[in-house]
Design a protein around this motif. Sequence first.
Motif, PDB file in Angstrom:
ATOM      1  N   GLY A 156      51.581  30.990  51.008  1.00  0.00           N
ATOM      2  CA  GLY A 156      50.049  31.097  50.415  1.00  0.00           C
ATOM      3  C   GLY A 156      49.834  32.312  49.567  1.00  0.00           C
ATOM      4  O   GLY A 156      50.675  33.101  49.298  1.00  0.00           O
ATOM      5  N   LEU A 157      48.639  32.347  49.179  1.00  0.00           N
ATOM      6  CA  LEU A 157      48.471  33.412  48.426  1.00  0.00           C
ATOM      7  C   LEU A 157      47.920  34.753  49.251  1.00  0.00           C
ATOM      8  O   LEU A 157      47.528  34.571  50.544  1.00  0.00           O
ATOM      9  CB  LEU A 157      46.999  33.084  47.672  1.00  0.00           C
ATOM     10  N   ARG A 158      48.180  35.941  48.847  1.00  0.00           N
ATOM     11  CA  ARG A 158      47.658  37.287  49.526  1.00  0.00           C
ATOM     12  C   ARG A 158      46.206  37.417  49.313  1.00  0.00           C
ATOM     13  O   ARG A 158      45.679  37.107  48.208  1.00  0.00           O
ATOM     14  CB  ARG A 158      48.724  38.350  48.947  1.00  0.00           C
ATOM     15  N   ARG A 159      45.498  38.303  49.823  1.00  0.00           N
ATOM     16  CA  ARG A 159      44.178  38.581  49.877  1.00  0.00           C
ATOM     17  C   ARG A 159      43.964  39.065  48.483  1.00  0.00           C
ATOM     18  O   ARG A 159      43.003  38.715  47.842  1.00  0.00           O
ATOM     19  CB  ARG A 159      43.806  39.162  51.065  1.00  0.00           C
ATOM     20  N   GLU A 160      44.657  40.175  48.454  1.00  0.00           N
ATOM     21  CA  GLU A 160      44.706  40.924  47.170  1.00  0.00           C
ATOM     22  C   GLU A 160      44.561  40.108  45.746  1.00  0.00           C
ATOM     23  O   GLU A 160      44.303  40.451  44.770  1.00  0.00           O
ATOM     24  CB  GLU A 160      45.815  42.103  46.909  1.00  0.00           C
ATOM     25  N   GLU A 161      45.613  38.982  46.088  1.00  0.00           N
ATOM     26  CA  GLU A 161      45.782  38.305  44.856  1.00  0.00           C
ATOM     27  C   GLU A 161      44.452  37.328  44.393  1.00  0.00           C
ATOM     28  O   GLU A 161      44.048  37.326  43.294  1.00  0.00           O
ATOM     29  CB  GLU A 161      46.791  37.317  45.065  1.00  0.00           C
ATOM     30  N   VAL A 162      44.016  36.905  45.713  1.00  0.00           N
ATOM     31  CA  VAL A 162      42.327  35.988  45.389  1.00  0.00           C
ATOM     32  C   VAL A 162      41.427  37.175  44.979  1.00  0.00           C
ATOM     33  O   VAL A 162      40.506  36.600  44.023  1.00  0.00           O
ATOM     34  CB  VAL A 162      42.281  35.391  46.807  1.00  0.00           C
TER      35      VAL A 162
ATOM     36  N   VAL B  29      36.832  40.825  42.426  1.00  0.00           N
ATOM     37  CA  VAL B  29      36.142  41.712  43.452  1.00  0.00           C
ATOM     38  C   VAL B  29      37.132  42.643  44.186  1.00  0.00           C
ATOM     39  O   VAL B  29      38.519  42.322  43.914  1.00  0.00           O
ATOM     40  CB  VAL B  29      35.501  40.712  44.380  1.00  0.00           C
ATOM     41  N   SER B  30      36.814  43.461  44.975  1.00  0.00           N
ATOM     42  CA  SER B  30      37.783  44.496  45.482  1.00  0.00           C
ATOM     43  C   SER B  30      38.362  43.876  46.598  1.00  0.00           C
ATOM     44  O   SER B  30      37.930  42.840  47.273  1.00  0.00           O
ATOM     45  CB  SER B  30      36.929  45.773  45.861  1.00  0.00           C
TER      46      SER B  30
ATOM     47  N   THR C  48      38.358  41.026  52.070  1.00  0.00           N
ATOM     48  CA  THR C  48      38.809  41.033  53.381  1.00  0.00           C
ATOM     49  C   THR C  48      37.568  40.934  54.072  1.00  0.00           C
ATOM     50  O   THR C  48      37.774  40.303  55.168  1.00  0.00           O
ATOM     51  CB  THR C  48      39.530  42.363  53.591  1.00  0.00           C
ATOM     52  N   TRP C  49      36.309  41.450  53.958  1.00  0.00           N
ATOM     53  CA  TRP C  49      35.042  41.465  54.707  1.00  0.00           C
ATOM     54  C   TRP C  49      34.631  40.016  54.437  1.00  0.00           C
ATOM     55  O   TRP C  49      34.103  39.626  55.553  1.00  0.00           O
ATOM     56  CB  TRP C  49      34.025  42.511  54.068  1.00  0.00           C
ATOM     57  N   LEU C  50      34.697  39.556  53.350  1.00  0.00           N
ATOM     58  CA  LEU C  50      34.393  38.122  53.249  1.00  0.00           C
ATOM     59  C   LEU C  50      35.066  37.104  54.069  1.00  0.00           C
ATOM     60  O   LEU C  50      34.444  36.485  54.859  1.00  0.00           O
ATOM     61  CB  LEU C  50      34.523  37.610  51.694  1.00  0.00           C
ATOM     62  N   GLU C  51      36.324  37.297  54.193  1.00  0.00           N
ATOM     63  CA  GLU C  51      37.203  36.446  55.166  1.00  0.00           C
ATOM     64  C   GLU C  51      36.837  36.843  56.562  1.00  0.00           C
ATOM     65  O   GLU C  51      36.990  35.786  57.557  1.00  0.00           O
ATOM     66  CB  GLU C  51      38.431  36.537  54.809  1.00  0.00           C
ATOM     67  N   GLN C  52      36.486  38.073  56.837  1.00  0.00           N
ATOM     68  CA  GLN C  52      35.908  38.511  58.318  1.00  0.00           C
ATOM     69  C   GLN C  52      34.457  37.959  58.509  1.00  0.00           C
ATOM     70  O   GLN C  52      33.921  38.247  59.861  1.00  0.00           O
ATOM     71  CB  GLN C  52      36.273  39.938  58.473  1.00  0.00           C
ATOM     72  N   GLY C  53      33.756  37.640  57.677  1.00  0.00           N
ATOM     73  CA  GLY C  53      32.410  37.181  57.875  1.00  0.00           C
ATOM     74  C   GLY C  53      31.304  38.424  57.877  1.00  0.00           C
ATOM     75  O   GLY C  53      30.414  38.250  58.513  1.00  0.00           O
TER      76      GLY C  53
ATOM     77  N   LEU D 198      31.112  33.204  44.795  1.00  0.00           N
ATOM     78  CA  LEU D 198      31.679  32.170  45.695  1.00  0.00           C
ATOM     79  C   LEU D 198      32.229  31.029  44.872  1.00  0.00           C
ATOM     80  O   LEU D 198      33.427  30.604  45.019  1.00  0.00           O
ATOM     81  CB  LEU D 198      30.883  31.648  46.666  1.00  0.00           C
ATOM     82  N   ASP D 199      31.739  30.614  43.613  1.00  0.00           N
ATOM     83  CA  ASP D 199      32.115  29.911  42.758  1.00  0.00           C
ATOM     84  C   ASP D 199      33.368  30.093  42.248  1.00  0.00           C
ATOM     85  O   ASP D 199      34.375  29.332  42.209  1.00  0.00           O
ATOM     86  CB  ASP D 199      31.086  29.526  41.776  1.00  0.00           C
ATOM     87  N   SER D 200      33.457  31.707  41.914  1.00  0.00           N
ATOM     88  CA  SER D 200      34.741  31.980  41.349  1.00  0.00           C
ATOM     89  C   SER D 200      35.753  31.782  42.217  1.00  0.00           C
ATOM     90  O   SER D 200      37.071  31.559  42.035  1.00  0.00           O
ATOM     91  CB  SER D 200      34.653  33.809  41.108  1.00  0.00           C
ATOM     92  N   VAL D 201      35.618  32.212  43.716  1.00  0.00           N
ATOM     93  CA  VAL D 201      36.686  32.338  44.752  1.00  0.00           C
ATOM     94  C   VAL D 201      37.112  30.796  44.920  1.00  0.00           C
ATOM     95  O   VAL D 201      38.214  30.408  45.021  1.00  0.00           O
ATOM     96  CB  VAL D 201      36.098  32.658  46.111  1.00  0.00           C
ATOM     97  N   CYS D 202      36.036  29.677  45.002  1.00  0.00           N
ATOM     98  CA  CYS D 202      36.671  28.505  45.030  1.00  0.00           C
ATOM     99  C   CYS D 202      37.315  27.950  43.842  1.00  0.00           C
ATOM    100  O   CYS D 202      38.525  27.200  44.155  1.00  0.00           O
ATOM    101  CB  CYS D 202      35.450  27.429  45.271  1.00  0.00           C
TER     102      CYS D 202
END
Length: 269
Positions: free
Chosen positions: A38-44, A50-51, A56-61, A70-74
């Motif tokens: 899969g993709l790495r966090r830094e790639e997404v 975004v930084s 990382t904080w987003l995935e950690q909630g 969020l549209d961009s991430v999707c």
Amino acid sequence: MSPDPIRRELGGFLRAVREHTAPADVGLSPGARRRTPGLRREEVATLSGVSIAWYTWLEQGRVTVSRQVLDSVCGVLRMDARARRHALELAGFHGETAPSAGLDDLRRLIDAWPTTPALLLDQRLDITGWNSAYRDVVLDPSSVASERRNLLLLLVGELRDAIADWPRLVRGMYGQFRSGTDRLPDDPRVGDIRRLLAAERPDLAHWWQCRSVSDFAPTTLKIRGVSMTLSLLRPVASADAFVLTHTPADGSARTRLVAGADSTSRSSM
């Protein structure tokens, strides 16, 4: 900061999608030293603008997210329409819900279908109503303990041997279950259903742990030897109810369902 339960669900969902998105899907080279498909966090993070720390904080909630980000991430994760809608709903970006239709009105509706077995379900897939055709052809839900009166639990239990191509139906329904319940992380009934599923079918733990979501698509298979097409319908005036219909898929099935309805009608005279 302690993660909010809904944010944690969103983060877990994004992480699962990221881990199943191949580098080639976003125009990146897999690379010889890549340890995960899969993709790495830094790639997404880079592709989303975004930084890496914030993503990382987003995935950690641990952070809230704007609709634009969020549209961009999707988009980076190449989500289809259903997965994108699920992510947006988890983040709180969804339209106004319509008032729930009265269950009595829905029960009268399905009672008028003597040759179409039908169930009323809530977003947890708990069974809230059924018609005589479902009772006579598939199963009488009243014969099942109330805590097991849930479609998924019946599929892995009482109906397990009655359905051909059983795994395809269960996986489709579980995707629907996740779609409806990820927004209810603290709901005790959802927790009970998940525990019962894990206890009764530990061999399917990888199914229950999978975070894939889906809208249940019409599925044709045989139930107790009758070929039927299962369709999940949502009444326009309801935000939390579904109607699961079982329509005959061929002439033979239609004949059997009509004969069953005639027999039930005569016996009730």
